[in-house]
Design a protein around this motif. Structure first.
Motif, short mmCIF file in Angstrom:
data_model
loop_
_atom_site.label_atom_id
_atom_site.label_comp_id
_atom_site.label_asym_id
_atom_site.label_seq_id
_atom_site.Cartn_x
_atom_site.Cartn_y
_atom_site.Cartn_z
N GLU A 1 -7.29 2.98 2.23
CA GLU A 1 -6.63 4.24 1.90
C GLU A 1 -5.91 4.16 0.56
O GLU A 1 -6.00 5.04 -0.28
CB GLU A 1 -5.62 4.56 3.00
N TRP A 2 -5.19 3.07 0.36
CA TRP A 2 -4.43 2.88 -0.87
C TRP A 2 -5.36 2.92 -2.09
O TRP A 2 -5.06 3.48 -3.12
CB TRP A 2 -3.64 1.57 -0.77
N GLY A 3 -6.54 2.35 -1.89
CA GLY A 3 -7.49 2.27 -2.98
C GLY A 3 -7.92 3.62 -3.52
O GLY A 3 -8.25 3.75 -4.69
N VAL B 1 7.93 -2.55 -15.17
CA VAL B 1 6.87 -1.54 -15.10
C VAL B 1 6.16 -1.75 -13.78
O VAL B 1 5.87 -2.88 -13.40
CB VAL B 1 5.88 -1.71 -16.28
N CYS B 2 5.91 -0.64 -13.08
CA CYS B 2 5.26 -0.76 -11.78
C CYS B 2 3.83 -1.25 -11.95
O CYS B 2 3.07 -0.71 -12.75
CB CYS B 2 5.26 0.58 -11.05
N PRO B 3 3.41 -2.28 -11.18
CA PRO B 3 2.04 -2.79 -11.28
C PRO B 3 1.10 -2.10 -10.30
O PRO B 3 -0.03 -2.55 -10.12
CB PRO B 3 2.22 -4.25 -10.91
N GLY B 4 1.58 -1.01 -9.68
CA GLY B 4 0.81 -0.41 -8.59
C GLY B 4 -0.45 0.32 -8.99
O GLY B 4 -1.41 0.38 -8.24
N CYS B 5 -0.45 0.91 -10.18
CA CYS B 5 -1.68 1.57 -10.63
C CYS B 5 -1.66 1.68 -12.14
O CYS B 5 -0.71 1.29 -12.80
CB CYS B 5 -1.87 2.94 -9.95
N GLU B 6 -2.71 2.26 -12.70
CA GLU B 6 -2.84 2.24 -14.15
C GLU B 6 -1.89 3.21 -14.86
O GLU B 6 -1.94 3.32 -16.07
CB GLU B 6 -4.29 2.54 -14.55
N ARG B 7 -1.04 3.93 -14.10
CA ARG B 7 -0.06 4.77 -14.78
C ARG B 7 1.04 3.91 -15.41
O ARG B 7 1.48 4.16 -16.51
CB ARG B 7 0.58 5.80 -13.84
N GLY B 8 1.46 2.89 -14.67
CA GLY B 8 2.50 2.02 -15.20
C GLY B 8 3.85 2.71 -15.29
O GLY B 8 4.50 2.73 -16.33
N CYS B 9 4.28 3.27 -14.18
CA CYS B 9 5.58 3.93 -14.16
C CYS B 9 6.68 2.96 -14.57
O CYS B 9 6.68 1.80 -14.17
CB CYS B 9 5.88 4.44 -12.76
N ASN B 10 7.63 3.46 -15.33
CA ASN B 10 8.74 2.63 -15.79
C ASN B 10 9.75 2.49 -14.66
O ASN B 10 10.12 3.46 -14.02
CB ASN B 10 9.41 3.26 -17.01
N TRP C 1 10.33 9.82 -11.96
CA TRP C 1 9.83 9.70 -10.60
C TRP C 1 9.06 8.38 -10.38
O TRP C 1 8.61 7.75 -11.33
CB TRP C 1 8.89 10.87 -10.27
N LEU C 2 8.87 8.06 -9.12
CA LEU C 2 8.00 6.96 -8.69
C LEU C 2 7.32 7.41 -7.41
O LEU C 2 7.89 8.18 -6.65
CB LEU C 2 8.80 5.70 -8.34
N CYS C 3 6.12 6.89 -7.16
CA CYS C 3 5.54 7.16 -5.85
C CYS C 3 6.10 6.15 -4.86
O CYS C 3 6.56 5.08 -5.24
CB CYS C 3 4.01 7.10 -5.92
N ASP C 4 6.05 6.50 -3.59
CA ASP C 4 6.59 5.59 -2.57
C ASP C 4 5.82 4.26 -2.50
O ASP C 4 6.44 3.19 -2.44
CB ASP C 4 6.60 6.25 -1.19
N PRO C 5 4.49 4.29 -2.49
CA PRO C 5 3.78 3.00 -2.42
C PRO C 5 4.17 2.08 -3.57
O PRO C 5 4.39 0.88 -3.36
CB PRO C 5 2.30 3.39 -2.52
N GLY C 6 4.29 2.62 -4.77
CA GLY C 6 4.68 1.81 -5.92
C GLY C 6 6.10 1.30 -5.79
O GLY C 6 6.41 0.14 -6.08
N ARG C 7 6.97 2.19 -5.34
CA ARG C 7 8.38 1.84 -5.21
C ARG C 7 8.60 0.66 -4.25
O ARG C 7 9.46 -0.18 -4.48
CB ARG C 7 9.14 3.06 -4.69
N LEU D 1 0.09 14.14 -9.86
CA LEU D 1 1.49 13.90 -10.22
C LEU D 1 1.61 12.55 -10.94
O LEU D 1 1.80 12.51 -12.14
CB LEU D 1 2.35 13.97 -8.96
N LEU D 2 1.47 11.46 -10.20
CA LEU D 2 1.55 10.14 -10.83
C LEU D 2 0.38 9.24 -10.47
O LEU D 2 -0.23 8.60 -11.32
CB LEU D 2 2.85 9.43 -10.40
N LEU D 3 0.10 9.19 -9.18
CA LEU D 3 -0.83 8.18 -8.68
C LEU D 3 -2.22 8.26 -9.32
O LEU D 3 -2.85 9.31 -9.32
CB LEU D 3 -0.98 8.35 -7.17
N ARG D 4 -2.70 7.12 -9.82
CA ARG D 4 -4.02 7.05 -10.43
C ARG D 4 -4.95 6.27 -9.50
O ARG D 4 -4.51 5.43 -8.73
CB ARG D 4 -3.92 6.33 -11.78
S1 SF4 Z 1 2.17 6.10 -9.61
FE1 SF4 Z 1 3.08 4.77 -8.10
S2 SF4 Z 1 1.79 2.98 -8.05
FE2 SF4 Z 1 1.27 4.08 -9.91
S3 SF4 Z 1 2.56 3.12 -11.43
FE3 SF4 Z 1 3.68 4.89 -10.66
S4 SF4 Z 1 4.97 4.11 -9.03
FE4 SF4 Z 1 3.41 2.55 -9.47
#
Ligand code: SF4
Ligand SMILES: Cc1cc2nc3c(=O)[nH]c(=O)nc-3n(C[C@H](O)[C@H](O)[C@H](O)COP(=O)(O)O)c2cc1C
Ligand code: SF4
Ligand code: SF4
Ligand code: FES
Lengths: 537, 426
Positions: free
Chosen positions: A359-361, A226-235, A270-276, A367-370
């Motif tokens: 910026e990331w903050g 699970v992506c740790p990048g934001c609170e969405r937690g993309c698989n 999908w995934l966002c690039d920063p998370g990926r 779409l996905l990014l929280r």
């Molecule tokens: S939106 Fe991006 S950062 Fe957030 S969980 Fe999905 S891939 Fe990770």
């Protein structure tokens, strides 16, 4: 009201699916994979590749299964002579202009054209005509490098940018077999989701600038994460190469890429690039050494046992005077153990991880990014941690230390580099972190942790969905935070009687009402809702 | 044509394209009549006339109109298809040039019948003069209150917009045409949904050919029964044919459907030029299967008879070939057209058309092998029947019929080691 369904027969098997389902999806639901290029469950219908043709009794022509909705009474054949012949014909035509450069193509091993050719065609080329020449190396922006000759013109990439990001950078230009995928001059792909363009391409026509030529895919092992990048937690699927210690050239295990894992409720595909690409940062900054003990002002390497003993001693001595800083980057299991530890010592959690700056903050979209860039804020709340205070308490930290109100600090998974000078005034600093940050110099004991892909656990995302992630490989030098906390607890006299994450999970599930009845091995791949959906940001 | 012409009766009048001349011979009276009728009654009349689409497919026009839902939250549209791209076809052009008001009147009647307030005329981009004439006619009609708000004192409002195409043949396909008007890439849409339900700008849309719409005022004026008196039982009315090739009088003719092909050729077109012998005829535009001279005997120019002969009435673009015509060269040229015009969406059409073209080019340039012919036929047959639009079929039909019917000639060409002159054929 019950949903209307249709009952039909596919390859002799009776299926009942909701009305409006395509034959392709109906077949998929019973494990029949109808070959296809252009169809994608999360993109608009194109119906252009003609690979998914099926034979429907009483219909004179073959029909595209991706675009034909099921009807009760239909009798469908997905793999009879007629269908196989049609597939073969489509494949033959696809290969008329295909360079067949599999040996140097990144997609080889996970390419639909290659797979289908092996399965349905395997014919010698009867296409003795010159091939159409197209540009074979075009950087289109973002993470996307295009090879026009390998393109099967399914237009998935174009549709992704039209339907999903709505940025529309790609279009088809020219016609017939001279059709090419391109950008308008000077307007490259520039959105935060470019990596998906590569993912949706069924062949090697869209390659990842980041991954290109790094590794043949069959050397990679995949772990569900699970992506740790934001609170969405993309698989995600984290793809890594196993470490080798035995060969002439030993090398540590290494993550090569992160791919989206389908979860229609969370991130679709999908995934966002920063998370990926988050793993790059972790991989580059990872501290690879062991624990450090400060003696006489300098940090000395120490064996794990001794370091853990020392840390436990310090914590015990500090007792109720200990203050703890936790992080919503930690898994539920780790936060649970940390809570037990504070309870054991009769103390409280002082602070919390503020949102990352810069910026990331602040990046967020519909779409996905929280906006909350931590994967487990909801989990922390569920486990009794205070509502996130966005750093208000933490801001007061230097003053509290200066005033002598805080003398002993345990920091787990949190970066306090900004406060390094203040930290130097502490009597005790026990630091657990995956990265040897500047504050490690101020630590009395530094216990190296693990990156998220090096440990198992669960996060609760903003929807209140508990999601499990698995470890790819063991960390070099460090230990997972849950292991460290478990060991400290044992030393403080609280033995949970387990040594792995599933055991901690079981103990937590027993103690936390919201988790009652959940079991680690039974957690569904797409997660389970454990708390009321949070409508944050 | 023995009977009174329907479509061409005004064309000989000087200034036939002007409103004054059109009105002087009863122009816009049919519109007056239609506006006094219930829309449903107008559709009924057109249904009864048996009028079929003259754009190529021959779909019953009244039926097409009746598919449009009466109630719609989105505006409905009429698109007149004046793209006229099929090689050999140049019959819509004369209507635009010589009788544009019949088209405008036909569009108004269709719009009234279907509940449409805005029509588009999608004109082939190369028709520069015709566009000027058409726009002139539209301006005149606006000035006289036949277009715009409150037409002829009724509550009926209707606007017409001319949209100039950019030269793609595939934009004549109705859904590509719609995309093109919307400003999108001119490629056909996947159906369903059909345009009658989701068409231009998402609204229900009727697409009709110029000739189809131009026939409507006459049907309203004289009644369906009068129209049915022309033609055969299933192919009612008259049809324009544009004739090219070595005939004495090439040009555009109106004939009663069911007319014998050879009579048409010999009587109306004056027969073949002296010293030429008939080899073959394409009756309905280059995409329909070719007829050999022998097959032309006994053929009648209507939908059913031509279907029996294994070909189609199509657009009425008739091309006559004399003995001595080089079929290898001509088919290669034709293949080049279709391969160039494939929009490139569907695998079979995109790859198949280019492949066949390159095979034919190799043959034409003297590098062919005998088994290339079967290879071409196989690929052509793999192209058809399963594509988003019928352009793939439009290429398969000539390729298969030409190679099958003139196989000896193709084989002879390959065996003799002939070489087409010039890198470019045609
Ligand atoms: S939106 Fe991006 S950062 Fe957030 S969980 Fe999905 S891939 Fe990770
Ligand atoms: C490739 C292709 C090109 C076409 N070009 C034309 C054209 O130029 N003019 C036309 O009227 N119809 C053309 N058609 C047919 C249209 O799709 C449509 O059937 C027609 O405009 C409907 O009008 P009708 O019912 O009055 O014939 C074409 C079809 C295809 C597949
Ligand atoms: S680049 Fe890939 S995704 Fe895009 S059209 Fe070509 S094959 Fe399809
Ligand atoms: S059949 Fe050919 S022209 Fe028609 S949509 Fe398919 S590729 Fe385009
Ligand atoms: S998957 Fe159905 S046509 Fe491409």
């Amino acid at each position: 009201m019950a949903e209307a369904t249709e009952k039909l027969i596919i390859d002799g098997i009776e299926v009942e699916v909701p009305a409006g389902t395509s034959i392709l999806e109906a077949a998929r639901s019973i494990g029949i994979d109808i070959p296809h290029f252009c169809y994608h469950p999360h993109l608009s219908l194109a119906g252009n590749c003609r690979m998914c043709l099926v034979d429907i009794e009483k219909m004179p022509k073959l029909q595209i299964s991706c675009g034909t909705p099921v009807k009760s009474g239909m009798v469908v054949h997905t793999n009879n002579e007629r269908v196989r012949a049609a597939r073969k014909a489509v494949l033959e035509l696809q290969l008329v202009n295909h360079p067949i450069d599999c040996p140097i193509c990144d997609q080889a091993g996970e390419c639909k054209l290659q797979d289908y050719y092996m399965e349905y065609s395997l014919q010698a080329s009867r296409m003795e005509v010159p091939k159409v020449v197209k540009p074979a190396l075009v950087y289109l922006g973002g993470d996307v490098v295009h090879n026009g000759e390998r393109c099967v013109t399914c237009l998935r990439c174009v549709r992704f940018l039209t339907d999903v990001t709505r940025t529309g950078e790609l279009c088809a230009v020219n016609r017939g077999d001279h059709t090419e995928i391109d950008i308008l001059e000077g307007r490259p792909i520039s959105n935060l989701y470019s990596g998906n363009v590569v993912d949706v391409c069924p062949v090697g026509a869209m390659t990842s600038k980041d991954f290109r030529f790094k590794k043949r895919v069959w050397y990679l092992t995949t772990t569900e994460s699970v992506c740790p990048g934001c609170e969405r937690g993309c698989n995600t699927s984290v793809e890594f190469e196993q470490g080798r210690s035995y060969s002439y050239e030993p090398r540590p295990a290494k993550v090569f890429r992160v791919k989206p894992r389908r979860n229609d409720e969370v991130n679709k595909t999908w995934l966002c690039d920063p998370g990926r690409f988050l793993f790059h940062g972790y991989q580059a900054e990872r501290y690879l050494g062991g624990p450090l003990l400060s003696s006489g002002g300098t940090a000395q390497p120490s064996p794990w046992n001794e370091a853990l003993d020392a840390a436990a001693d310090l914590l015990r001595k500090a007792g109720r005077d200990l203050r703890v800083i936790a992080s919503p980057d930690l898994s539920c299991e780790e936060l649970y153990l940390l809570r037990l530890l504070t309870e054991r010592l009769g103390t409280t959690v002082f602070g919390w991880h503020p949102a990352p700056a810069g910026e990331w903050g602040v990046l967020q979209d519909d779409l996905l990014l929280r906006r909350d860039k931590h994967p487990n804020s909801a989990g922390a709340e569920l486990l009794g941690y205070a509502k996130r205070d966005e750093g208000a308490a933490l801001a007061a930290l230097p003053a509290e230390i200066a005033a002598g109100r805080i003398r002993h600090l345990l920091v787990v998974g949190h970066d306090l580099d900004a406060h390094v000078t203040a930290l130097g005034k502490l009597e005790t600093l026990v630091l657990v972190h995956w990265n040897r940050t500047a504050m490690a110099g101020a630590a009395t004991v530094f216990l190296p942790g693990a990156a998220w892909y090096e440990k198992a656990g669960t996060f609760v995302n903003f929807q209140g969905r508990l999601q499990r992630f698995e470890a790819c490989f063991a960390p070099t030098g460090g230990k997972p935070e849950w292991f460290i906390l478990l060991e400290l607890l044992v030393r403080l006299g609280h033995d949970l009687g387990c040594s792995e994450v599933p055991g901690i999970f079981a103990a937590m599930a027993k103690a936390v009402p919201a988790l009652a009845g959940t079991r680690w091995p039974d957690l569904p791949k797409t997660g389970v809702i454990v708390s009321a959906a949070e409508v944050a940001s | 044509m023995d009977k009174e012409p329907i479509l061409t009766k005004r064309m000989h009048l000087p200034g036939s394209h002007t409103l004054a001349v059109y009105e002087s011979v009863g122009g816009y009276q049919s519109l007056r009549k239609a506006l006094a009728m219930e829309p449903a009654a107008v559709i009924d009349e057109v249904k009864k006339s048996g009028l079929r689409g003259r754009g190529g497919a021959g779909f019953p026009t009244g039926l097409k109109w009746s598919f449009v839902p009466k109630e719609s939250t989105k505006p409905k549209y009429l698109c007149c298809n004046a793209d006229e791209g099929e090689p050999g076809t140049f019959k819509d052009r004369v209507i635009l040039e010589k009788d544009p008001h019949s088209l405008i009147e036909g569009m108004l009647i269709a719009s009234w019948a279907v509940g449409i307030r805005h029509g588009y005329i999608y004109v082939r981009g190369e028709f520069l003069d015709q566009i000027k004439i058409l726009q002139g006619a539209i301006d005149e009609a606006y000035a006289k209150g036949y277009l715009g708000k409150g037409i002829l004192g009724t509550a009926f409002d209707c606007d017409l917009t001319v949209h100039r195409g950019a030269g793609a043949y595939v934009c004549g396909e109705e859904t590509a045409l719609i995309n093109s008007i919307e400003g999108k890439r001119g490629q056909p849409r996947l159906k369903p949904p059909f345009p009658a339900v989701v068409g231009l700008f998402g609204g229900p849309t009727v697409v009709n050919n110029v000739e189809t719409l131009a026939a409507v005022p006459w049907i309203l004026e004289r009644g369906a029964a009068a129209y049915v008196a022309y033609g055969t039982e299933k192919s009612t009315g008259s049809k324009l044919f544009s004739v090219s090739g070595p005939v004495k009088n090439p040009g555009v003719y109106e004939i009663e459907l069911g007319y014998p092909l050879m009579d048409f050729l010999n009587n109306e077109c004056g027969g073949l030029r002296d010293g030429t012998i008939l080899k073959a005829i394409i009756v309905g535009g280059s995409s329909v299967p070719i007829l050999t001279a022998a097959e032309c005997e006994g053929a009648r120019l209507d939908y059913e008879s031509l279907q029996q002969k294994g070909t189609m009435l199509g657009s009425g673009g008739m091309i006559v070939f004399p003995e001595g015509a080089n079929m290898v060269r001509l088919l290669t040229r034709l293949a080049k057209f279709y391969a160039h015009e494939s929009c490139g969406q569907c695998t079979p059409c995109r790859e198949g058309s280019g492949f066949i073209l390159r095979m034919l080019e190799q043959i034409y340039q003297g590098h062919g092998k005998l088994d290339d012919l079967d290879n071409i036929l196989r690929v052509a047959n793999n192209m058809t029947g399963n594509t988003i639009c019928p352009l793939a079929d439009a290429m398969q039909m000539p390729v298969v019929s030409w190679i099958t019917k003139f196989r000896k000639e193709f084989e002879q060409y390959i065996i003799s080691g002939q070489r087409g002159t010039g890198a470019r054929h045609g």
